[in-house]
Design an enzyme around this catalytic site. Structure first.
Site, PDB file in Angstrom:
ATOM      1  N   HIS A   1      40.087  44.087  42.231  1.00  0.00           N
ATOM      2  CA  HIS A   1      39.406  42.931  42.836  1.00  0.00           C
ATOM      3  C   HIS A   1      39.178  43.141  44.345  1.00  0.00           C
ATOM      4  O   HIS A   1      39.746  42.417  45.171  1.00  0.00           O
ATOM      5  CB  HIS A   1      40.198  41.647  42.574  1.00  0.00           C
ATOM      6  CG  HIS A   1      39.376  40.397  42.737  1.00  0.00           C
ATOM      7  ND1 HIS A   1      39.562  39.270  41.996  1.00  0.00           N
ATOM      8  CD2 HIS A   1      38.354  40.101  43.583  1.00  0.00           C
ATOM      9  CE1 HIS A   1      38.708  38.324  42.375  1.00  0.00           C
ATOM     10  NE2 HIS A   1      37.958  38.810  43.353  1.00  0.00           N
TER      11      HIS A   1
ATOM     12  N   ILE B   1      31.531  42.074  38.696  1.00  0.00           N
ATOM     13  CA  ILE B   1      32.089  41.768  40.025  1.00  0.00           C
ATOM     14  C   ILE B   1      32.195  40.245  40.198  1.00  0.00           C
ATOM     15  O   ILE B   1      32.446  39.770  41.299  1.00  0.00           O
ATOM     16  CB  ILE B   1      31.269  42.391  41.183  1.00  0.00           C
ATOM     17  CG1 ILE B   1      29.795  41.991  41.116  1.00  0.00           C
ATOM     18  CG2 ILE B   1      31.383  43.907  41.187  1.00  0.00           C
ATOM     19  CD1 ILE B   1      29.436  40.791  41.886  1.00  0.00           C
TER      20      ILE B   1
ATOM     21  N   GLU C   1      44.319  38.489  36.221  1.00  0.00           N
ATOM     22  CA  GLU C   1      44.722  39.335  37.360  1.00  0.00           C
ATOM     23  C   GLU C   1      46.118  38.956  37.835  1.00  0.00           C
ATOM     24  O   GLU C   1      46.453  37.772  37.839  1.00  0.00           O
ATOM     25  CB  GLU C   1      43.713  39.163  38.495  1.00  0.00           C
ATOM     26  CG  GLU C   1      42.360  39.693  38.099  1.00  0.00           C
ATOM     27  CD  GLU C   1      41.280  39.409  39.139  1.00  0.00           C
ATOM     28  OE1 GLU C   1      41.599  38.988  40.260  1.00  0.00           O
ATOM     29  OE2 GLU C   1      40.114  39.614  38.814  1.00  0.00           O
TER      30      GLU C   1
ATOM     31  N   ARG D   1      33.710  37.196  37.712  1.00  0.00           N
ATOM     32  CA  ARG D   1      35.046  36.728  37.347  1.00  0.00           C
ATOM     33  C   ARG D   1      35.430  37.332  35.995  1.00  0.00           C
ATOM     34  O   ARG D   1      34.598  37.424  35.095  1.00  0.00           O
ATOM     35  CB  ARG D   1      35.070  35.203  37.227  1.00  0.00           C
ATOM     36  CG  ARG D   1      35.253  34.484  38.549  1.00  0.00           C
ATOM     37  CD  ARG D   1      36.641  34.726  39.146  1.00  0.00           C
ATOM     38  NE  ARG D   1      36.822  34.036  40.408  1.00  0.00           N
ATOM     39  CZ  ARG D   1      36.578  34.556  41.615  1.00  0.00           C
ATOM     40  NH1 ARG D   1      36.132  35.791  41.745  1.00  0.00           N
ATOM     41  NH2 ARG D   1      36.787  33.856  42.715  1.00  0.00           N
TER      42      ARG D   1
HETATM   43  C1  8YV Z   1      38.491  36.999  46.900  1.00  0.00           C
HETATM   44  C2  8YV Z   1      36.565  36.517  45.503  1.00  0.00           C
HETATM   45  O1  8YV Z   1      38.376  35.767  47.530  1.00  0.00           O
HETATM   46  O2  8YV Z   1      35.266  35.333  47.043  1.00  0.00           O
HETATM   47  C3  8YV Z   1      35.673  35.403  45.894  1.00  0.00           C
HETATM   48  O3  8YV Z   1      35.371  34.567  45.032  1.00  0.00           O
HETATM   49  O4  8YV Z   1      36.887  36.639  44.363  1.00  0.00           O
HETATM   50  C4  8YV Z   1      37.106  37.463  46.524  1.00  0.00           C
HETATM   51  O5  8YV Z   1      36.276  37.576  47.606  1.00  0.00           O
HETATM   52  C5  8YV Z   1      39.237  37.921  47.797  1.00  0.00           C
HETATM   53  O6  8YV Z   1      39.349  39.145  47.199  1.00  0.00           O
HETATM   54  C6  8YV Z   1      40.635  37.401  48.119  1.00  0.00           C
HETATM   55  O7  8YV Z   1      41.411  37.313  46.983  1.00  0.00           O
END
Ligand code: 8YV
Length: 328
Positions: A286, A237, A268, A239
Site C-alpha cells: 500500500h 491501486i 491489510e 481498495r
Molecule cells: C493512504 C490511501 O492514506 O489516500 C488513500 O486513500 O489509501 C493512501 O494514500 C496512505 O498510504 C496512508 O496509509
C-alpha cells in the site's frame, strides 16, 4: 485570548500514529491525546471523552467506527489522512453532526505514477527479472520473455481524479482506454461500459482506481475475472475490498487471468498465501501515495482541515456526505 491560545485548549484525539509528523504538528497547536498509548481506554474515555472535539485518523490503522463516535459527545470533526475514507463510519459521523474531511487532490499524480509503475512491473515482470539477476542466474539462463503492454486495451474502473490521471499517462503509452463508473461522464471521450464485467470483457488490462464503498465491495469477482480473460492483467491501486480475493487467487492459479499487480488488499496488512505464492503477481505494501513529498502535503492538508474548522469553520476538504454540516 489569542487564536492560538484558544486552539491550544481544544482537545483532539489521534487514533493511531500518523506519518509525516502530523501528530507532532497537531501537538504544537492543540491538546492532543494519543489513543494508541492509552493502557485503559475505558478510563481514558471516562476522564477525557466529553472534552474531545476533533479526531485525527489515518486510513490503514485508525478506524473510526460508530462506537467510538458515540463515546465523544462534543465531537465536531473527524480529519482523516488519505483520499479514501472507508476507515470512517461517515453515516455515524453525520448523525452525530461531525464533519469528516479527507486529503484529496494532493496525492493524485503520485498515486497515478505508482499505478503506471505497478502496471509495467506486472506486465514486464520487472521484480521477477531483478530477482533473477540478484540470484546470480543471468550467466546461466536468460530471463524469460514477458508479456507486453503493446496492443492492449486498458479498462479503468473508477474514473475519478486518480483514474483520469492514470488515463492521461496511458495516452502517452499509446494504448486504447475505456472506463466504467456509475455514470457516463460528460466531456470524456473514452468509451464507457455500464458495468465492471462489460468493461473487463472489452479490455485485457483492468486498473482499479475506485473508492472502497458498500457499492464497490467485491465488484471484481469471478465472472469479471473470467471476462478479463486468459491474457488479462489486473492492477489494483484503489481498495482491496473491491476485489474478491478468493476469486482472484483461483483465477491466477487456474490461468483464468495472466497476472495481477496489487498495492491494496482486503485485510491489510495481511496478504493471502495464494497471491504471495504466484509467480506472476507483483505485490506492494500500500505505497500508492507513499512518497515523503506527497505524505507531507497530505499531512499538511489534514492539519489545515482541523485548524480551519476551529478558526473559521471552513475546512478545505470536507467529504460530500458531510459537506452540508459546514456552515455557509
Ligand atoms: C493512504 C490511501 O492514506 O489516500 C488513500 O486513500 O489509501 C493512501 O494514500 C496512505 O498510504 C496512508 O496509509
Amino acid at each position: 485570548m489569542t487564536a492560538s491560545n484558544a486552539l491550544q485548549r481544544i482537545a483532539i484525539l489521534v487514533t493511531a500514529p500518523i506519518r509525516s509528523g502530523v501528530t507532532e504538528a497537531l501537538e504544537a497547536i492543540f491538546t492532543v491525546h494519543r489513543l494508541w498509548e492509552q493502557d485503559d481506554p475505558d478510563a481514558f474515555f471516562a476522564t477525557h471523552g466529553a472534552q474531545i472535539r476533533g479526531i485525527a485518523t489515518t486510513t490503514l490503522f485508525g478506524k473510526v467506527r460508530a462506537d467510538l463516535i458515540e463515546r465523544l459527545p462534543a465531537l465536531e470533526i473527524i480529519a482523516s489522512f488519505g483520499v479514501g475514507y472507508d476507515n470512517v463510519d461517515v453515516a455515524a459521523a453525520a448523525k452525530a453532526g461531525a464533519v469528516v474531511t479527507n486529503t484529496p487532490g494532493v496525492l493524485v499524480d503520485e498515486t497515478a505514477d505508482l499505478a503506471m509503475g505497478l502496471l509495467l512491473a506486472t506486465i514486464r515482470q520487472i521484480p521477477q527479472a531483478e530477482r533473477h539477476l540478484r540470484a546470480g542466474l543471468w550467466p546461466r539462463e536468460r530471463f524469460r520473455l514477458s508479456p507486453s503492454l503493446r496492443g492492449r486495451r486498458v479498462g479503468i474502473l473508477g474514473l475519478g481524479a486518480i483514474g483520469k490521471a492514470i488515463a492521461r499517462r496511458l495516452e502517452g503509452f499509446g494504448v486504447e482506454i475505456a472506463y466504467h463508473g456509475r455514470t457516463r461522464q460528460e466531456g470524456v471521450e473514452y468509451p464507457w461500459y455500464p458495468d465492471a464485467r462489460a468493461l473487463a470483457q472489452a479490455c485485457d488490462v483492468l486498473i482499479i482506481a475506485a473508492p472502497g464503498t458498500a457499492e464497490t465491495e467485491k465488484l471484481v469477482d469471478a465472472p469479471v475475472l473470467e471476462a478479463l480473460g486468459r491474457d488479462g492483467i489486473l492492477v489494483n491501486i484503489g481498495r482491496g475490498s473491491i476485489v474478491d480475493e478468493d476469486a482472484l487467487e483461483a483465477a491466477l492459479a487456474h490461468g483464468t487471468i495472466l497476472a495481477a499487480g496489487l498495492d491494496v488488499f482486503a485485510h491489510e496488512p495481511q496478504v493471502p498465501e495464494g497471491l504471495l505464492a504466484h509467480p506472476r503477481s507483483v505485490l506492494l505494501p500500500h505505497v500508492g501515495s507513499g512518497s515523503e513529498r506527497t505524505h507531507a502535503a497530505m499531512g499538511a492538508l489534514q492539519v489545515e482541515n482541523l485548524v480551519r474548522w476551529f478558526t473559521d469553520r471552513v475546512p478545505p476538504t470536507p467529504v460530500p456526505e458531510t459537506a452540508h454540516l459546514v456552515p455557509g
